[in-house]
Design a protein around this motif. Structure first.
Motif, PDB file in Angstrom:
ATOM      1  N   VAL A 131       2.927  -0.203  -6.974  1.00  0.00           N
ATOM      2  CA  VAL A 131       3.741  -1.305  -6.462  1.00  0.00           C
ATOM      3  C   VAL A 131       2.851  -2.450  -5.987  1.00  0.00           C
ATOM      4  O   VAL A 131       3.163  -3.624  -6.195  1.00  0.00           O
ATOM      5  CB  VAL A 131       4.652  -0.812  -5.321  1.00  0.00           C
ATOM      6  CG1 VAL A 131       5.375  -1.983  -4.654  1.00  0.00           C
ATOM      7  CG2 VAL A 131       5.664   0.196  -5.852  1.00  0.00           C
ATOM      8  N   LEU A 136       9.372  -2.790 -14.753  1.00  0.00           N
ATOM      9  CA  LEU A 136       8.160  -2.488 -13.995  1.00  0.00           C
ATOM     10  C   LEU A 136       7.212  -1.656 -14.845  1.00  0.00           C
ATOM     11  O   LEU A 136       7.628  -0.665 -15.457  1.00  0.00           O
ATOM     12  CB  LEU A 136       8.495  -1.734 -12.708  1.00  0.00           C
ATOM     13  CG  LEU A 136       9.440  -2.440 -11.730  1.00  0.00           C
ATOM     14  CD1 LEU A 136       9.703  -1.550 -10.520  1.00  0.00           C
ATOM     15  CD2 LEU A 136       8.877  -3.777 -11.288  1.00  0.00           C
ATOM     16  N   ARG A 138       8.773  -8.929  -6.217  1.00  0.00           N
ATOM     17  CA  ARG A 138       7.847  -9.532  -7.177  1.00  0.00           C
ATOM     18  C   ARG A 138       8.241 -10.975  -7.474  1.00  0.00           C
ATOM     19  O   ARG A 138       7.383 -11.873  -7.566  1.00  0.00           O
ATOM     20  CB  ARG A 138       7.813  -8.724  -8.468  1.00  0.00           C
ATOM     21  CG  ARG A 138       6.920  -9.332  -9.546  1.00  0.00           C
ATOM     22  CD  ARG A 138       6.864  -8.472 -10.786  1.00  0.00           C
ATOM     23  NE  ARG A 138       8.183  -8.283 -11.387  1.00  0.00           N
ATOM     24  CZ  ARG A 138       8.413  -7.504 -12.443  1.00  0.00           C
ATOM     25  NH1 ARG A 138       7.411  -6.851 -13.007  1.00  0.00           N
ATOM     26  NH2 ARG A 138       9.628  -7.384 -12.927  1.00  0.00           N
ATOM     27  N   ARG A 179      13.840   0.230  -7.106  1.00  0.00           N
ATOM     28  CA  ARG A 179      13.091  -0.519  -8.123  1.00  0.00           C
ATOM     29  C   ARG A 179      13.549  -1.966  -8.192  1.00  0.00           C
ATOM     30  O   ARG A 179      12.731  -2.877  -8.366  1.00  0.00           O
ATOM     31  CB  ARG A 179      13.265   0.138  -9.493  1.00  0.00           C
ATOM     32  CG  ARG A 179      12.577   1.476  -9.639  1.00  0.00           C
ATOM     33  CD  ARG A 179      12.695   1.948 -11.066  1.00  0.00           C
ATOM     34  NE  ARG A 179      12.182   3.300 -11.219  1.00  0.00           N
ATOM     35  CZ  ARG A 179      11.664   3.778 -12.339  1.00  0.00           C
ATOM     36  NH1 ARG A 179      11.600   3.013 -13.404  1.00  0.00           N
ATOM     37  NH2 ARG A 179      11.225   5.012 -12.413  1.00  0.00           N
ATOM     38  N   VAL A 193       1.877  -4.397  -8.986  1.00  0.00           N
ATOM     39  CA  VAL A 193       3.033  -5.145  -9.487  1.00  0.00           C
ATOM     40  C   VAL A 193       3.232  -6.433  -8.686  1.00  0.00           C
ATOM     41  O   VAL A 193       3.448  -7.515  -9.249  1.00  0.00           O
ATOM     42  CB  VAL A 193       4.306  -4.276  -9.427  1.00  0.00           C
ATOM     43  CG1 VAL A 193       5.554  -5.130  -9.657  1.00  0.00           C
ATOM     44  CG2 VAL A 193       4.244  -3.154 -10.448  1.00  0.00           C
ATOM     45  N   PRO A 242       6.277   3.249 -10.011  1.00  0.00           N
ATOM     46  CA  PRO A 242       7.716   3.002 -10.194  1.00  0.00           C
ATOM     47  C   PRO A 242       8.563   4.256 -10.391  1.00  0.00           C
ATOM     48  O   PRO A 242       9.719   4.299  -9.942  1.00  0.00           O
ATOM     49  CB  PRO A 242       7.754   2.106 -11.441  1.00  0.00           C
ATOM     50  CG  PRO A 242       6.469   1.358 -11.394  1.00  0.00           C
ATOM     51  CD  PRO A 242       5.470   2.349 -10.856  1.00  0.00           C
ATOM     52  N   GLY A 284      11.524  -5.416  -7.793  1.00  0.00           N
ATOM     53  CA  GLY A 284      11.622  -6.550  -8.718  1.00  0.00           C
ATOM     54  C   GLY A 284      11.921  -7.848  -7.998  1.00  0.00           C
ATOM     55  O   GLY A 284      11.384  -8.912  -8.353  1.00  0.00           O
TER      56      GLY A 284
END
Length: 334
Positions: free
Chosen positions: A118, A112, A174, A167, A121, A159, A171
């Motif tokens: 966030v 990240l 994402r 985290r 991201v 992050p 991920g």
């Protein structure tokens, strides 16, 4: 005939070794050599083996993060590349298909960007691949966080304000942001505490059902692979030495290396641990592989033919393949 979602045939990747002041190539590291497998839609395929066997390189080459040196890959009925014929999907076409192939990395701290919130991201891929406006992207990001166990308040945080497990949830969110068909999971729980690992795995199982996902699950943790994957491929020094249904491989390993890996997993029975099988010798260098079967220097059942001839990956029983001369002899006898 039903076409698998992902079909890999003869995939190879070699890294040059450069020496001297002119950086001349003096050899190659055989990271991946003639790897073939297929992954059905909405299934999970485990790719297992010791560190350095080429698991991660397989995943990165499929995604186009590394340039292949051999083989061909089909995804969702389309040919991504065919090294032998020189055919390769154009960058524009590959860019479109990339939204259907996403990845969850091993290290939740390094994957990240610390400069991004966030929200940034989660919406970075949306801005490139989707035509949604800012409000729609926000709502999608909010919904993804809720599905992965985080709230809307996390969107404006960075992050460094999250734990490792949180985290990794980001991920995963994402990876889901573009509604992919395939997610390549590169040891997604290896850097997490055991209690957090189970939470992440349960989350991934739930998301697989909800979003009808397929996983290529790269791991060295056989206990996780046994319960998480429908099929499994065992890799050793860049080659697949055994593959089949997970239950068949775990109950009846046909390759000595697979048997040794499984025997190394501690199994508690009351207060005792089953006796472990130890492999002799060291792993050969991938830049100087032994002749014949690459596993023969460490194999307690080595035959003379093993030192001379590389075994083919043959079907020993229905859907269960092994690259071992002893398995071939058993097949001929029966």
């Amino acid at each position: 005939m039903h076409e698998p979602l992902l079909k890999v045939e003869g995939l190879s990747k070699f890294f040059p070794i450069r020496k001297g002041i002119f950086s001349r190539v003096s050899g190659h590291v055989n990271a991946v050599n003639q790897v073939s497998f297929s992954l059905e839609s909405q299934k999970t395929l485990g790719l297992v083996g010791e560190s350095g066997c080429g698991k991660t390189t397989v995943g990165r080459t499929i995604l186009g993060l590394l340039k292949p040196d051999g083989g061909k890959v089909h995804f969702n009925g389309q040919k991504l590349f065919d090294f032998e014929s020189g055919q390769k999907m154009s960058d524009a076409a590959f860019n479109k298909i990339r939204r259907d192939m996403q990845v969850v990395f091993q290290d939740p701290y390094a994957c990240l960007d610390p400069r991004f919130t966030v929200l940034q991201v989660l919406t970075e891929g949306m801005r490139k691949h989707l035509s949604h406006n800012k409000a729609e992207r926000y709502d999608l990001a909010k919904g993804l966080l809720e599905k992965t166990g985080l709230g809307e308040e996390s969107l404006m945080k960075y992050p460094h304000q999250f734990s490792g497990g949180q985290r990794q949830r980001i991920g995963i969110a994402r990876a889901l942001s573009l509604s992919p068909k395939l997610i390549i999971c590169d040891e997604p729980t290896a850097a997490l505490d055991v209690s957090i690992q189970s939470q992440i795995l349960n989350l991934m199982l739930n998301l697989k059902k909800e979003f009808k996902l397929s996983y290529l699950f790269i791991s060295h943790n056989l206990s996780i692979v046994e319960h998480f994957c429908d099929d499994v491929c065992v890799m050793y020094l860049g080659r697949i030495v055994e593959k089949g249904r997970t239950r068949a491989v775990f109950d009846n390993p046909l390759h000595p290396y697979s048997a040794a890996l499984l025997a190394a997993v501690p199994v508690f029975e009351g207060r005792t641990i089953k006796e472990r099988q130890r492999l002799a010798g060291e792993i050969p260098s991938p830049s100087n592989l032994p002749g014949g079967c690459h596993f023969h220097p460490r194999c307690a059942h080595c035959l003379e033919i093993c030192r001379q001839q590389m075994p083919d990956l043959i079907e020993f029983s229905a859907g269960h393949y092994a690259a071992c001369h002893r398995a071939l002899e058993f097949l001929e006898e029966n």
